[in-house]
Design an enzyme around this catalytic site. Sequence first.
Site, short mmCIF file in Angstrom:
data_model
loop_
_atom_site.label_atom_id
_atom_site.label_comp_id
_atom_site.label_asym_id
_atom_site.label_seq_id
_atom_site.Cartn_x
_atom_site.Cartn_y
_atom_site.Cartn_z
N CYS A 325 0.99 -1.15 -0.09
CA CYS A 325 0.11 0.25 -0.01
C CYS A 325 0.79 1.38 0.08
O CYS A 325 0.19 2.27 0.44
CB CYS A 325 -0.82 0.00 1.16
N ASP A 326 2.06 1.10 -0.37
CA ASP A 326 2.95 2.21 -0.42
C ASP A 326 3.08 2.78 -1.88
O ASP A 326 3.49 2.17 -2.77
CB ASP A 326 4.25 2.04 -0.01
#
Lengths: 377, 377
Positions: A325-326
């Site tokens: 999720c980066d």
Amino acid sequence: MATQRIVDFLSQRRPMSPCLVVDLDVVRENFNGFRRALPDSSIFYAVKANPAPQILALLAALGSSFDCASVAEIEMALEAGASAGRISYGNTIKKERDVARAHGLGVSLFAVDCVEEVEKIARAAPGARVFCRVLTDGEGAEWPLSRKFGCVPEMAIEVLEHAHRLGLVATGVSFHVGSQQTDTQAWDGALADAAHVFQRLAERGIALTLVNMGGGFPTRYLKDVPSAEAYGRSIFEGLKRHFGNALPETIIEPGRGMVGDAGVIKAEVVLVSKKSASDENRWVYLDIGKFGGLAETMDEAIRYPIVTARDRDAKSPCVLAGPTCDSADVLYEKTPYPLPVSLTVGDEVLIEGTGAYTTTYASVAFNGFEPLRAYVI
Amino acid sequence: MATQRIVDFLSQRRPMSPCLVVDLDVVRENFNGFRRALPDSSIFYAVKANPAPQILALLAALGSSFDCASVAEIEMALEAGASAGRISYGNTIKKERDVARAHGLGVSLFAVDCVEEVEKIARAAPGARVFCRVLTDGEGAEWPLSRKFGCVPEMAIEVLEHAHRLGLVATGVSFHVGSQQTDTQAWDGALADAAHVFQRLAERGIALTLVNMGGGFPTRYLKDVPSAEAYGRSIFEGLKRHFGNALPETIIEPGRGMVGDAGVIKAEVVLVSKKSASDENRWVYLDIGKFGGLAETMDEAIRYPIVTARDRDAKSPCVLAGPTCDSADVLYEKTPYPLPVSLTVGDEVLIEGTGAYTTTYASVAFNGFEPLRAYVI
């Protein structure tokens, strides 16, 4: 670059994705290639490139020495069968207590690049041999070389003289021409600097004997790279040019060049999508990314070959990204990566040339994902 | 930002350097601050920011919900005491088998940003609720926001309608304004987009109910940042402006804003040196760097406050680097960091605001260095 042994291992064992598979036969060939290309140099494998115990044990058995970045790496090299005399503590940034621990383990060769580090070694490893790293410009290297390590040659002269005054053995000079160095001439300027330092110290009555020529030897990613032989010839000519008949002992420290092309990562396509109906590029998301072992895609520095079962189909440009999720976990975007238009969710991909600088770079558990598993065969 | 509890812990326990210490009292205050600032929003803590079990347990007890990036994070939230109904599988990139595992654990809220992902969820988690992430531009954010997540609003309409057709509950829209977002107005444009999607789907007979406003809430590093209250006011005004009296349910997903200022890293100066006699900047090497937990210094994005015992002395600019043999392991160079001229080898430094995105980013064993140890007090 996926050898038959790797292909067979993947098809028979079907290990969970993502994982790295390293073929020891390739490591052995690479070691022998370096030995043939530079027969008069000692090979110090850069443990940080891939410290898998099987790799270290193979190289120890083949007669390699080891360039270690920390006490933990020194302990791994010792466990693999290397004697302390075949270990260099090559990190110029060491805690004094780690110098003492290395000294206690029998290590007697240390890198420095300033008088402050010399003083630590004089206190914690009295009588040890030290070599001083000089700065090079790293031109021609694909992985960025900062000014982090080394000092200018004029300062190296002072550093080595200081070591001599403190009872250490001022043994020589090291340099590093930059990782994934594709210019075989890159060593020449650094060898000239080294010869200059030798001469200036000789004038002060200090006889240096060692030139540590570092690593930088490339692995083949997408572009062809010169052979080990080509590097060997160029380096030998540089040595003759700058040292004449008084050739010094030499060390090389291959890491990437020793194990890079011995490894292949098996990964899985998690998602293929577009951001809008008019998007020209597809986004392809893999189950491995920047934080799972492919840190060297930082700034798109290293461009790995990617092989799929659909490579005979037409290709179109993709943005390639990892599974976290980066938003920084994107591998190739500035220069999109051509992949088969038929590529789809669940497909397996092989990321080649990933034997070096992958497993240990992987994060502990970013986003809850496990570190990269590795199989050494 | 080192609280008295952290200072006392460090002086009494003297843990080995480097390590992170997190003060749960600060986490509690931050949670209560968000609850006060946005009383009508549900708080879904972004587990990836720091998944320490004690943090998750505290937040579960305080009534927080959890935004999870993987099945492993879902399991951690469940173990910490959260019910499955309080968990969102917020990663838009999921393997279908992981969707099935989450579904099996009772999770029923999933993020999507394309029809391909909707189809996985329809197969593996039939009947689940999905929200579609829309792209925002991330202006005003300090951590780079790529186009990795989300789709344009026009596509989100199709994605949600597709979900509805496949028997899923099309529940709403999510967005993310970019991490460390310091512009309180940044939410406004995204809320306008969300309202547009709501309206278009209402015209098709699909009633969305949820706006997931994501994270982005900053922590204080060197510069002041707006208060949670200021964000709350701005967001509430945006909601009223774009949704009128039909206010949707809302979710926020603070990660950095919840734990960033709760943590302090204790590190040690390993070396202070210069590269040449005429060098204007000193090089200061710490025992922690980019690969040991400070990955967010990538491109010098996040600039942490650094506190030393010598801060009353004069300061001069330093290049700050980590302890590994990797030339990319430099924290601040383009903008050198002012540190006391008296700073010397062995000094302790405190790196503040390091409660988020440090421990799990740390590499497994790069250069043989252990991952960052953490103490949660």
